[in-house]
Design a protein around this motif. Structure first.
Motif, PDB file in Angstrom:
ATOM      1  N   ILE A 120      18.413  -1.674 -14.064  1.00 45.59           N
ATOM      2  CA  ILE A 120      19.076  -0.700 -14.921  1.00 45.59           C
ATOM      3  C   ILE A 120      18.243   0.572 -14.943  1.00 45.59           C
ATOM      4  O   ILE A 120      17.020   0.528 -15.107  1.00 45.59           O
ATOM      5  CB  ILE A 120      19.250  -1.230 -16.357  1.00 45.59           C
ATOM      6  N   GLY A 121      18.910   1.716 -14.777  1.00 41.59           N
ATOM      7  CA  GLY A 121      18.196   2.990 -14.794  1.00 41.59           C
ATOM      8  C   GLY A 121      17.576   3.305 -13.447  1.00 41.59           C
ATOM      9  O   GLY A 121      18.121   2.969 -12.395  1.00 41.59           O
ATOM     10  N   LYS A 122      16.398   3.927 -13.475  1.00 37.52           N
ATOM     11  CA  LYS A 122      15.788   4.401 -12.229  1.00 37.52           C
ATOM     12  C   LYS A 122      15.054   3.305 -11.465  1.00 37.52           C
ATOM     13  O   LYS A 122      14.489   3.572 -10.397  1.00 37.52           O
ATOM     14  CB  LYS A 122      14.831   5.553 -12.515  1.00 37.52           C
ATOM     15  N   VAL A 123      15.054   2.078 -11.976  1.00 42.88           N
ATOM     16  CA  VAL A 123      14.335   0.988 -11.314  1.00 42.88           C
ATOM     17  C   VAL A 123      14.766   0.852  -9.863  1.00 42.88           C
ATOM     18  O   VAL A 123      13.931   0.689  -8.963  1.00 42.88           O
ATOM     19  CB  VAL A 123      14.555  -0.346 -12.065  1.00 42.88           C
ATOM     20  N   ILE A 124      16.061   0.930  -9.593  1.00 42.43           N
ATOM     21  CA  ILE A 124      16.552   0.745  -8.225  1.00 42.43           C
ATOM     22  C   ILE A 124      15.986   1.791  -7.280  1.00 42.43           C
ATOM     23  O   ILE A 124      15.693   1.510  -6.113  1.00 42.43           O
ATOM     24  CB  ILE A 124      18.111   0.751  -8.197  1.00 42.43           C
ATOM     25  N   ASP A 125      15.776   3.014  -7.778  1.00 43.18           N
ATOM     26  CA  ASP A 125      15.193   4.066  -6.937  1.00 43.18           C
ATOM     27  C   ASP A 125      13.726   3.793  -6.647  1.00 43.18           C
ATOM     28  O   ASP A 125      13.231   4.072  -5.544  1.00 43.18           O
ATOM     29  CB  ASP A 125      15.345   5.428  -7.613  1.00 43.18           C
ATOM     30  N   LEU A 126      12.997   3.262  -7.623  1.00 43.65           N
ATOM     31  CA  LEU A 126      11.575   2.988  -7.435  1.00 43.65           C
ATOM     32  C   LEU A 126      11.335   1.865  -6.433  1.00 43.65           C
ATOM     33  O   LEU A 126      10.239   1.729  -5.899  1.00 43.65           O
ATOM     34  CB  LEU A 126      10.929   2.635  -8.776  1.00 43.65           C
ATOM     35  N   PHE A 127      12.380   1.051  -6.190  1.00 42.33           N
ATOM     36  CA  PHE A 127      12.270  -0.016  -5.210  1.00 42.33           C
ATOM     37  C   PHE A 127      13.101   0.278  -3.960  1.00 42.33           C
ATOM     38  O   PHE A 127      13.450  -0.633  -3.210  1.00 42.33           O
ATOM     39  CB  PHE A 127      12.676  -1.350  -5.848  1.00 42.33           C
ATOM     40  N   ALA A 128      13.412   1.556  -3.776  1.00 43.21           N
ATOM     41  CA  ALA A 128      14.118   2.017  -2.570  1.00 43.21           C
ATOM     42  C   ALA A 128      15.424   1.267  -2.347  1.00 43.21           C
ATOM     43  O   ALA A 128      15.838   1.051  -1.206  1.00 43.21           O
ATOM     44  CB  ALA A 128      13.209   1.893  -1.342  1.00 43.21           C
ATOM     45  N   GLY A 129      16.078   0.868  -3.439  1.00 46.63           N
ATOM     46  CA  GLY A 129      17.381   0.222  -3.336  1.00 46.63           C
ATOM     47  C   GLY A 129      17.345  -1.207  -2.867  1.00 46.63           C
ATOM     48  O   GLY A 129      18.394  -1.775  -2.541  1.00 46.63           O
ATOM     49  N   ARG A 130      16.160  -1.820  -2.829  1.00 45.04           N
ATOM     50  CA  ARG A 130      16.041  -3.144  -2.215  1.00 45.04           C
ATOM     51  C   ARG A 130      15.646  -4.210  -3.239  1.00 45.04           C
ATOM     52  O   ARG A 130      14.925  -3.938  -4.198  1.00 45.04           O
ATOM     53  CB  ARG A 130      14.992  -3.099  -1.101  1.00 45.04           C
ATOM     54  N   GLY A 131      16.141  -5.439  -3.032  1.00 46.12           N
ATOM     55  CA  GLY A 131      15.674  -6.590  -3.773  1.00 46.12           C
ATOM     56  C   GLY A 131      16.516  -6.987  -4.967  1.00 46.12           C
ATOM     57  O   GLY A 131      16.256  -8.037  -5.561  1.00 46.12           O
ATOM     58  N   PHE A 132      17.516  -6.194  -5.325  1.00 43.30           N
ATOM     59  CA  PHE A 132      18.297  -6.498  -6.515  1.00 43.30           C
ATOM     60  C   PHE A 132      19.711  -6.943  -6.159  1.00 43.30           C
ATOM     61  O   PHE A 132      20.347  -6.388  -5.260  1.00 43.30           O
ATOM     62  CB  PHE A 132      18.343  -5.285  -7.442  1.00 43.30           C
ATOM     63  N   THR A 133      20.189  -7.931  -6.903  1.00 41.12           N
ATOM     64  CA  THR A 133      21.546  -8.410  -6.726  1.00 41.12           C
ATOM     65  C   THR A 133      22.555  -7.326  -7.089  1.00 41.12           C
ATOM     66  O   THR A 133      23.583  -7.148  -6.434  1.00 41.12           O
ATOM     67  CB  THR A 133      21.798  -9.638  -7.627  1.00 41.12           C
ATOM     68  N   GLN A 134      22.236  -6.582  -8.156  1.00 42.68           N
ATOM     69  CA  GLN A 134      23.134  -5.546  -8.648  1.00 42.68           C
ATOM     70  C   GLN A 134      22.301  -4.502  -9.377  1.00 42.68           C
ATOM     71  O   GLN A 134      21.255  -4.815  -9.946  1.00 42.68           O
ATOM     72  CB  GLN A 134      24.166  -6.173  -9.596  1.00 42.68           C
ATOM     73  N   TYR A 135      22.762  -3.259  -9.352  1.00 42.63           N
ATOM     74  CA  TYR A 135      22.056  -2.231 -10.107  1.00 42.63           C
ATOM     75  C   TYR A 135      23.051  -1.359 -10.855  1.00 42.63           C
ATOM     76  O   TYR A 135      24.209  -1.219 -10.456  1.00 42.63           O
ATOM     77  CB  TYR A 135      21.171  -1.367  -9.197  1.00 42.63           C
ATOM     78  N   ARG A 136      22.562  -0.779 -11.941  1.00 42.90           N
ATOM     79  CA  ARG A 136      23.373   0.108 -12.756  1.00 42.90           C
ATOM     80  C   ARG A 136      22.538   1.346 -13.078  1.00 42.90           C
ATOM     81  O   ARG A 136      21.601   1.276 -13.873  1.00 42.90           O
ATOM     82  CB  ARG A 136      23.810  -0.600 -14.048  1.00 42.90           C
ATOM     83  N   LYS A 137      22.861   2.443 -12.433  1.00 44.33           N
ATOM     84  CA  LYS A 137      22.142   3.686 -12.704  1.00 44.33           C
ATOM     85  C   LYS A 137      22.646   4.281 -14.011  1.00 44.33           C
ATOM     86  O   LYS A 137      23.799   4.078 -14.404  1.00 44.33           O
ATOM     87  CB  LYS A 137      22.325   4.673 -11.553  1.00 44.33           C
ATOM     88  N   THR A 138      21.779   5.015 -14.670  1.00 39.90           N
ATOM     89  CA  THR A 138      22.130   5.583 -15.970  1.00 39.90           C
ATOM     90  C   THR A 138      21.729   7.046 -16.026  1.00 39.90           C
ATOM     91  O   THR A 138      20.834   7.499 -15.292  1.00 39.90           O
ATOM     92  CB  THR A 138      21.428   4.821 -17.107  1.00 39.90           C
TER      93      THR A 138
END
Length: 386
Positions: free
Chosen positions: A236-254
């Protein structure tokens, strides 16, 4: 198995680390200084035990806190968001990401300009984003050349006016920089697209359209291992960017903390056997960097008001961990992050090894804790606190 919710309040430090002098941060204490300056009351954080971690002028200690409390030391070199978030999932960096106090060298600027097809770039020095667009915005509109700047952090920031450069084109410029320019010895932690709008004398950055292009993390980290083990992972939030879009089943940008809190509460109603990693960025991005303690206090109070709803959604087998990634003291003269301990709140406290978790040696204790929670091998450099 239950769910683990890891909530990072960005830039919420609780006092200078022992090595803060090496970073020029020996006098920083984000949370304490915000409380002293504003008189900020945080009744729900007080109930959890935030005032038990350090002395706070406006948030007293609680004789019977609902959460186990402590603070964590960052052992990796650096004080940026990527380093902090990576250490939380078990990645410890021996060397900091490169920084450019004198601007980017010719080999970088020439390769970037040639690759995106422009004659040159503007600025090329450490500077605040608002100052950069104020000083160079008019020339950018005239020439079309991008405004490129950095800070004390390891960042390559590209600003462009949306009337001159479309968002898609700006993002493509940044992808090129990430993939073909800022690599190898210039492998900075983030390339950032900074669109802005308005007219001369009244330029304004469009925060919601900012995009970060981060280095991919080493694959040996908690998020990857959880995913491989079949545990659902949500960002959730900028976490997905800090991991270059990798490793998560789903993401939700805010786009703001209110949306991040809403998304977190929504997932807490639906998640099963999942790891939810959320970042609330406004404390850092909007108020810390802009030296606004009053705004920072209001932001903390917004989060405070959401705590009862979050606590009500924690089931018997769940775990809520509230912490941060670095400091960002809005009461000092520097607009950069600060090398500070970060708070640790673990709810419910019955799941922790002790009510007082003390001073943890590394953020990676979180990785060990989450791995233990999901009955996985704890091969991360830390000690679990459950």
């Amino acid at each position: 198995m239950g769910n683990v919710y890891l909530l990072v309040i960005d830039g919420l430090g609780v006092g200078a680390q022992e090595d803060a002098g090496q970073y020029g941060d020996e006098d920083t204490n984000t949370l304490a200084h915000v409380c002293e300056t504003t008189g900020c009351r945080l009744p729900n954080f007080q109930t959890l035990g935030l005032g038990n971690i350090i002395d706070l002028s406006s948030v007293p200690a609680n004789a019977d806190p609902l959460a186990a409390t402590g603070k964590m030391r960052e052992i990796s070199s650096g004080k940026d968001s990527t380093t902090g978030h990576w250490e939380l999932v078990g990645i410890q960096l021996e060397h900091p990401f490169p920084t450019y106090p004198d601007g980017f060298p010719d080999e970088v600027t020439k390769r970037f300009c040639k690759g995106i097809g422009v004659e040159g770039l503007l600025c090329n020095r450490p500077i605040s984003g608002t100052t950069a667009i104020d000083e160079y915005g008019e020339e950018h509109l005239h020439t079309g050349n991008p405004i490129v700047y950095t800070s004390a952090d390891s960042v390559f920031q590209v600003a462009a006016h949306t009337d001159k450069v479309s968002l898609d084109q700006l993002y493509e410029w940044c992808r090129f920089a990430r993939k073909h320019v800022m690599t190898g010895k210039h492998g900075i932690w983030r390339v950032i697209a900074r669109p802005f709008q308005g007219s001369s004398g009244n330029f304004e950055r469009i925060s919601e359209d900012r995009r970060d292009f981060s280095l991919s993390p080493p694959e040996e980290n908690l998020v990857y291992r959880l995913n491989e083990s079949g545990i659902k992972t949500y960002a959730i939030g900028k976490v997905i960017d800090l991991f270059a879009g990798r490793g998560f089943t789903q993401y939700r940008k805010t786009r703001a903390n209110a949306e991040g809190l809403s998304q977190m509460l929504s997932l807490m109603s639906a998640a099963e056997d999942s790891f939810v990693f959320a970042n609330l960025i406004d404390t850092d991005q909007i108020y810390g960097h802009r030296l606004d303690p009053e705004g920072y206090a209001r932001c903390l109070q917004e989060i405070d008001r959401a705590i009862p709803a979050m606590a009500s959604k924690i089931k018997e087998d769940d775990l809520l961990i509230i912490t941060s990634d670095h400091g960002n003291d809005p009461t000092v003269t520097s607009t950069d992050h600060s090398r500070e301990f970060v708070p640790l709140l673990v709810f419910p406290k019955e799941n922790a090894v002790a009510e007082s978790l003390g001073k943890r040696a590394t953020f990676s204790d979180v990785a060990c804790t989450v791995a233990k929670f999901f009955n996985m091998e704890q091969n991360y450099p830390g000690i679990p606190f459950i």
